[in-house]
Design a protein around this motif. Sequence first.
Motif, mmCIF file in Angstrom:
data_model
loop_
_atom_site.group_PDB
_atom_site.id
_atom_site.type_symbol
_atom_site.label_atom_id
_atom_site.label_comp_id
_atom_site.label_asym_id
_atom_site.label_seq_id
_atom_site.Cartn_x
_atom_site.Cartn_y
_atom_site.Cartn_z
ATOM 1 N N UNK A 14 1.828 10.435 1.400
ATOM 2 C CA UNK A 14 1.445 11.741 1.941
ATOM 3 C C UNK A 14 -0.069 11.946 1.852
ATOM 4 N N UNK A 15 -0.670 11.516 0.745
ATOM 5 C CA UNK A 15 -2.104 11.741 0.536
ATOM 6 C C UNK A 15 -2.958 10.806 1.385
ATOM 7 N N UNK A 16 -2.590 9.529 1.435
ATOM 8 C CA UNK A 16 -3.437 8.532 2.095
ATOM 9 C C UNK A 16 -2.808 7.975 3.372
ATOM 10 N N UNK A 17 -2.052 8.746 4.078
ATOM 11 C CA UNK A 17 -1.293 8.283 5.228
ATOM 12 C C UNK A 17 -2.110 7.371 6.153
ATOM 13 N N UNK A 18 -1.790 6.071 6.133
ATOM 14 C CA UNK A 18 -2.409 5.066 7.026
ATOM 15 C C UNK A 18 -3.931 5.013 6.907
ATOM 16 N N UNK A 19 -4.485 5.397 5.750
ATOM 17 C CA UNK A 19 -5.949 5.403 5.622
ATOM 18 C C UNK A 19 -6.466 4.412 4.578
ATOM 19 N N UNK A 20 -5.582 3.600 4.003
ATOM 20 C CA UNK A 20 -5.994 2.610 3.009
ATOM 21 C C UNK A 20 -5.850 1.206 3.576
ATOM 22 N N UNK A 21 -6.852 0.368 3.288
ATOM 23 C CA UNK A 21 -6.811 -1.027 3.705
ATOM 24 C C UNK A 21 -7.284 -1.899 2.542
ATOM 25 N N UNK A 22 -6.750 -3.122 2.470
ATOM 26 C CA UNK A 22 -7.147 -4.077 1.444
ATOM 27 C C UNK A 22 -7.794 -5.288 2.088
ATOM 28 N N UNK A 23 -8.909 -5.739 1.498
ATOM 29 C CA UNK A 23 -9.536 -6.994 1.912
ATOM 30 C C UNK A 23 -8.781 -8.123 1.217
ATOM 31 N N UNK A 24 -8.103 -8.950 1.978
ATOM 32 C CA UNK A 24 -7.237 -9.968 1.373
ATOM 33 C C UNK A 24 -8.022 -11.106 0.739
ATOM 34 N N UNK A 25 -9.298 -11.238 1.055
ATOM 35 C CA UNK A 25 -10.104 -12.289 0.436
ATOM 36 C C UNK A 25 -10.674 -11.853 -0.905
ATOM 37 N N UNK A 26 -11.023 -10.568 -1.017
ATOM 38 C CA UNK A 26 -11.680 -10.095 -2.239
ATOM 39 C C UNK A 26 -10.842 -9.088 -3.024
ATOM 40 N N UNK A 70 0.847 -1.184 0.000
ATOM 41 C CA UNK A 70 0.000 0.000 0.000
ATOM 42 C C UNK A 70 0.885 1.236 0.000
ATOM 43 N N UNK A 71 0.664 2.106 -0.951
ATOM 44 C CA UNK A 71 1.354 3.392 -1.024
ATOM 45 C C UNK A 71 2.866 3.248 -0.905
ATOM 46 N N UNK A 72 3.488 2.786 -1.971
ATOM 47 C CA UNK A 72 4.942 2.602 -1.946
ATOM 48 C C UNK A 72 5.705 3.852 -2.367
ATOM 49 N N UNK A 73 4.996 4.865 -2.886
ATOM 50 C CA UNK A 73 5.697 6.097 -3.274
ATOM 51 C C UNK A 73 5.329 7.245 -2.341
ATOM 52 N N UNK A 74 6.141 8.280 -2.353
ATOM 53 C CA UNK A 74 6.000 9.398 -1.412
ATOM 54 C C UNK A 74 4.677 10.122 -1.594
ATOM 55 N N UNK A 75 4.283 10.372 -2.833
ATOM 56 C CA UNK A 75 3.056 11.112 -3.100
ATOM 57 C C UNK A 75 1.847 10.381 -2.534
ATOM 58 N N UNK A 76 1.818 9.050 -2.703
ATOM 59 C CA UNK A 76 0.701 8.258 -2.195
ATOM 60 C C UNK A 76 0.701 8.244 -0.667
#
Length: 295
Positions: A180-192, A172-178
Amino acid sequence: MLISSSGVSGADTDEVSVSVMEGDSVTLNTGVKTNQQDRIRWYYNGICIAQINRDLSKICTDVQCNEGTERFRDRLKLDYQTGSLTITNTTDTDSGEYLLRITSGSSDTENTFSVSVHGVSAAEQDEVKRKSVMEGESVTLVLGLRRKPSDVMTWYFNDIHIAEMTGDQSKICTDVQCKERFRDRLKLDHQTGSLIITNTRNTDSGEYKLQINNSRFSIIKSFSVSVTGDLAKGDLGKGKQYKMETGHCAMIILRRMMFQKKRPFTLAVHRRVLLMISPIWRLRLHCKKLKNILS
């Protein structure tokens, strides 16, 4: 969106099944790189719709595709390096059998793709693809499928790479721009593979795309997210307090509506109706007027 694949392999044949939701794009992969000696032809239900012959390529005219019914108008694309066929903005009339025939020298190889496009109403499609939330809320971009271990799922926001799942690994968010924008606010459902955005901000509004790749096909699904902020206060930290205040105010307004009109509706029904027909700015205006009346 539904995705399924199955294969039956032989010396010269291969069969793959693909199931997608209407509006998605799907690419049928040849799995080869062409050279000047190869001739690649695509057929839809027995009708030739695209071909590469040496250094020349051709995509069907409307008449060639389906006797003038304009079935694939401007929705077919050929990859000149691999011969892979992409169908954009799929419709339920695109369902059927697609045959790939590769001629190399004196030998022919044939692959069959059975494509099933699940049609939905315009309202259902809009509900799936367009998400609208209040600032501070969470939103989930749901795929409606169980991902396969062989699938590579890549998420983009306005063409910025924001998340990826490969096998059991996720990034999740491997680059600086990502970051900064989504700091710790993205999650992935590993089943779907569904993407969850928590504590949304108005800067999260935009186009989100998911690309699902495997060796035989790839699918692109798009979402449009709209995050509505508290324009009057412009303060995300007070979002929850504001929602409580307007919710309490709405309940007072509804009680007055029930008392004045004496309609045999429950309070819950009135509340749903008011919240559906009254934008936040109008509700705030009602609250302000009500406070003036009660003061």
